[in-house]
Design a protein around this motif. Structure first.
Motif, PDB file in Angstrom:
ATOM      1  N   VAL A 205       0.833  -1.198   0.000  1.00  0.00           N
ATOM      2  CA  VAL A 205       0.000   0.000   0.000  1.00  0.00           C
ATOM      3  C   VAL A 205       0.865   1.244   0.000  1.00  0.00           C
ATOM      4  O   VAL A 205       1.864   1.313   0.711  1.00  0.00           O
ATOM      5  CB  VAL A 205      -0.895   0.014   1.266  1.00  0.00           C
ATOM      6  CG1 VAL A 205      -1.636   1.337   1.408  1.00  0.00           C
ATOM      7  CG2 VAL A 205      -1.875  -1.140   1.245  1.00  0.00           C
ATOM      8  N   PHE A 207       0.322   4.953   1.213  1.00  0.00           N
ATOM      9  CA  PHE A 207      -0.612   5.709   2.042  1.00  0.00           C
ATOM     10  C   PHE A 207      -0.261   7.186   1.993  1.00  0.00           C
ATOM     11  O   PHE A 207       0.877   7.575   2.263  1.00  0.00           O
ATOM     12  CB  PHE A 207      -0.550   5.211   3.489  1.00  0.00           C
ATOM     13  CG  PHE A 207      -1.589   5.828   4.401  1.00  0.00           C
ATOM     14  CD1 PHE A 207      -2.768   5.165   4.675  1.00  0.00           C
ATOM     15  CD2 PHE A 207      -1.385   7.079   4.970  1.00  0.00           C
ATOM     16  CE1 PHE A 207      -3.731   5.725   5.513  1.00  0.00           C
ATOM     17  CE2 PHE A 207      -2.334   7.656   5.800  1.00  0.00           C
ATOM     18  CZ  PHE A 207      -3.512   6.973   6.068  1.00  0.00           C
ATOM     19  N   PRO A 210      -5.789  11.824   0.543  1.00  0.00           N
ATOM     20  CA  PRO A 210      -6.624  11.249  -0.532  1.00  0.00           C
ATOM     21  C   PRO A 210      -6.308  11.764  -1.929  1.00  0.00           C
ATOM     22  O   PRO A 210      -6.233  10.974  -2.881  1.00  0.00           O
ATOM     23  CB  PRO A 210      -8.046  11.614  -0.100  1.00  0.00           C
ATOM     24  CG  PRO A 210      -7.973  11.679   1.385  1.00  0.00           C
ATOM     25  CD  PRO A 210      -6.618  12.254   1.705  1.00  0.00           C
ATOM     26  N   ALA A 213      -3.026  10.262  -2.933  1.00  0.00           N
ATOM     27  CA  ALA A 213      -3.168   8.825  -3.135  1.00  0.00           C
ATOM     28  C   ALA A 213      -3.787   8.514  -4.497  1.00  0.00           C
ATOM     29  O   ALA A 213      -3.443   7.510  -5.139  1.00  0.00           O
ATOM     30  CB  ALA A 213      -4.012   8.215  -2.014  1.00  0.00           C
ATOM     31  N   GLN A 217      -2.281   6.017  -7.276  1.00  0.00           N
ATOM     32  CA  GLN A 217      -3.027   4.927  -7.902  1.00  0.00           C
ATOM     33  C   GLN A 217      -2.920   4.986  -9.420  1.00  0.00           C
ATOM     34  O   GLN A 217      -2.769   3.951 -10.080  1.00  0.00           O
ATOM     35  CB  GLN A 217      -4.490   4.983  -7.467  1.00  0.00           C
ATOM     36  CG  GLN A 217      -5.311   3.772  -7.903  1.00  0.00           C
ATOM     37  CD  GLN A 217      -4.835   2.484  -7.254  1.00  0.00           C
ATOM     38  OE1 GLN A 217      -4.504   2.458  -6.071  1.00  0.00           O
ATOM     39  NE2 GLN A 217      -4.786   1.402  -8.037  1.00  0.00           N
ATOM     40  N   ARG A 230      -1.578  -0.917  -4.190  1.00  0.00           N
ATOM     41  CA  ARG A 230      -2.734  -0.042  -4.256  1.00  0.00           C
ATOM     42  C   ARG A 230      -2.436   1.198  -3.421  1.00  0.00           C
ATOM     43  O   ARG A 230      -1.543   1.181  -2.554  1.00  0.00           O
ATOM     44  CB  ARG A 230      -3.991  -0.726  -3.747  1.00  0.00           C
ATOM     45  CG  ARG A 230      -3.982  -1.056  -2.266  1.00  0.00           C
ATOM     46  CD  ARG A 230      -5.286  -1.714  -1.840  1.00  0.00           C
ATOM     47  NE  ARG A 230      -5.264  -2.095  -0.435  1.00  0.00           N
ATOM     48  CZ  ARG A 230      -5.605  -1.284   0.570  1.00  0.00           C
ATOM     49  NH1 ARG A 230      -5.981  -0.046   0.308  1.00  0.00           N
ATOM     50  NH2 ARG A 230      -5.570  -1.702   1.822  1.00  0.00           N
ATOM     51  N   GLN A 232      -3.911   4.139  -0.768  1.00  0.00           N
ATOM     52  CA  GLN A 232      -4.940   4.341   0.240  1.00  0.00           C
ATOM     53  C   GLN A 232      -4.866   5.791   0.708  1.00  0.00           C
ATOM     54  O   GLN A 232      -3.815   6.270   1.126  1.00  0.00           O
ATOM     55  CB  GLN A 232      -4.715   3.394   1.418  1.00  0.00           C
ATOM     56  CG  GLN A 232      -5.711   3.581   2.560  1.00  0.00           C
ATOM     57  CD  GLN A 232      -5.428   2.612   3.701  1.00  0.00           C
ATOM     58  OE1 GLN A 232      -4.969   1.489   3.478  1.00  0.00           O
ATOM     59  NE2 GLN A 232      -5.695   3.037   4.927  1.00  0.00           N
ATOM     60  N   GLY A 234      -5.830   8.889   3.272  1.00  0.00           N
ATOM     61  CA  GLY A 234      -6.215   9.085   4.657  1.00  0.00           C
ATOM     62  C   GLY A 234      -5.258  10.000   5.380  1.00  0.00           C
ATOM     63  O   GLY A 234      -4.357  10.585   4.787  1.00  0.00           O
ATOM     64  N   ASP A 239      -6.392   7.997  10.905  1.00  0.00           N
ATOM     65  CA  ASP A 239      -6.973   6.865  10.184  1.00  0.00           C
ATOM     66  C   ASP A 239      -6.180   5.586  10.410  1.00  0.00           C
ATOM     67  O   ASP A 239      -4.970   5.614  10.648  1.00  0.00           O
ATOM     68  CB  ASP A 239      -7.035   7.165   8.687  1.00  0.00           C
ATOM     69  CG  ASP A 239      -8.012   8.285   8.366  1.00  0.00           C
ATOM     70  OD1 ASP A 239      -8.969   8.452   9.138  1.00  0.00           O
ATOM     71  OD2 ASP A 239      -7.797   8.998   7.364  1.00  0.00           O
ATOM     72  N   GLY A 244      -1.959  -4.583   2.567  1.00  0.00           N
ATOM     73  CA  GLY A 244      -2.523  -4.748   1.241  1.00  0.00           C
ATOM     74  C   GLY A 244      -3.486  -5.899   1.124  1.00  0.00           C
ATOM     75  O   GLY A 244      -4.221  -6.008   0.144  1.00  0.00           O
ATOM     76  N   GLY A 246      -5.655  -6.504   3.678  1.00  0.00           N
ATOM     77  CA  GLY A 246      -6.718  -6.201   4.618  1.00  0.00           C
ATOM     78  C   GLY A 246      -6.526  -6.793   5.992  1.00  0.00           C
ATOM     79  O   GLY A 246      -7.452  -6.840   6.792  1.00  0.00           O
TER      80      GLY A 246
END
Length: 366
Positions: A205, A207, A210, A213, A217, A230, A232, A234, A239, A244, A246
């Motif tokens: 990830v 981070f 937003p 990010a 992406q 990916r 993320q 925040g 946050d 990656g 979860g």
């Protein structure tokens, strides 16, 4: 070499002259002169090709030569009829020609503009205190920073910071075993992308705020790495951080990269605790930040870039401060070394490990 004794104020006068050096480079980049000099030519030839004033172009090229950005091809007896020819020095060919892979001219001009703006507020900071919006620590946020991440900061990260990060990782054999990455405050994501390319088993990830990010992406998808990385969005101060796949706290990242993030957070200890909670036992934390050395000579390489940040209350720790904060947070096996390969000033690298699970014999040894 000039061995004449200099007046004690020479260093102060040289500070004033640095404004001319910066303006010379800014002018050359704005006029695309390095691109035009891919093939050596005289000042007159360059001026004619670019529609510039010939004599003043010659003066500018001579100053760029003194900065080590150009090479001067001088005949034994240069005259008006047989003028000097100028060619690109290696650093200019690699970093200041627009189609070069390492081009970061736009990033340099962005830094120059930013530092000029910060310098213009120094007196107000001293007289009146921090001149900031209500949220002192909210930085690198919003559409403006996202635009810079897409362009100038992205350029700098691709051309300079990603290679510097790989150099650090090559010094850490345990990175070869890492499988889950967090690039904390990763901006446009190029460091995570290059790490994923170097280590095919790595997933993870990026981070950041937003808007930034979203830029990361885009870059991840354009690089063909969307199955492994990916972004993320925040706020690291409020946050949750998840890996990656979860997974939750204690099951997550076994490699965390964090560069120039702790300068901006409200509470370093709280952020380090959050990172610790998001890491897998035994995971590796690589933390890269500018710190203030104890000697004037070394501090002079750092302080001009970070004095404005300090005046608005942001964190620039003394040398060894990052490692001390990591130890206070419970990280172990802390290794420190310096790097001069990042943009702006030298930085300190602190590499630490999250202790293994309680009850593990190595945890007791930690």
């Amino acid at each position: 070499m000039n061995t004449l004794p200099l007046h004690p104020l020479h260093g102060c006068w040289d500070l004033a002259a640095s404004a001319i050096r910066a303006e010379a480079l800014d002018t050359a980049l704005a006029l695309n002169l390095f691109d035009a000099l891919v093939e050596p030519m005289t000042a007159a030839e360059l001026a004619h090709s670019q529609g510039l004033h010939a004599a003043n172009t010659a003066h500018l090229l001579e100053l760029l030569w003194t900065l080590g950005l150009l090479q001067r091809e001088r005949t034994e007896q240069a005259t008006e009829q047989v003028p000097d020819r100028y060619a690109l020095a290696p650093v200019a060919r690699e970093c200041l020609v627009r189609n070069a892979p390492g081009f970061c001219g736009d990033a340099w001009r962005y830094r120059l503009t930013s530092l000029r703006g910060l310098a213009g507020r120094l007196r107000a900071h001293v007289e009146q205190g921090p001149q900031l919006p209500e949220n002192t620590f909210q930085s690198a946020t919003g559409a403006g920073w996202a635009a810079a991440a897409r362009a100038q900061i992205g350029q700098e990260q691709r051309a300079v910071s990603a290679a510097a990060a790989l150099d650090i990782m090559d010094r850490l054999p345990q990175v070869q075993q890492a499988r889950r990455l967090l690039d904390l405050g990763g901006g446009p994501g190029w460091i995570a992308i290059e790490l994923a390319r170097r280590f095919p088993g790595l997933r993870g990830v990026v981070f950041d705020w937003p808007e930034t990010a979203a830029v990361a992406q885009e870059n991840i998808e354009a690089s063909g790495l969307a199955e492994r990385l990916r972004a993320q969005g925040g706020d690291v101060a409020s946050d949750a951080l998840v890996d990656g796949e979860g997974k939750g706290a204690g099951e997550g990242f076994d490699l965390v990269w964090c560069s120039s993030v702790l300068h901006f957070v409200p509470d370093i200890a709280a952020v380090l605790a959050k990172v610790m909670a998001a890491m897998a036992p035994g995971g590796l934390f690589v933390c890269v930040h500018a710190e203030l050395p104890a000697t004037a000579e070394e501090a002079a390489q750092v302080m001009p870039f970070y004095l404005p940040m300090r005046m608005v209350g942001r964190h620039v720790l003394p040398e060894g401060g990052t490692a001390a904060a990591l130890a206070e947070a419970g990280f172990v096996e802390i290794l420190q070394f310096g790097s001069g390969r990042f943009p702006m000033s030298p930085v300190r690298v602190a590499v630490a490990r999250k202790p293994k699970a309680p009850g593990d014999p190595m945890a007791a040894h930690d």
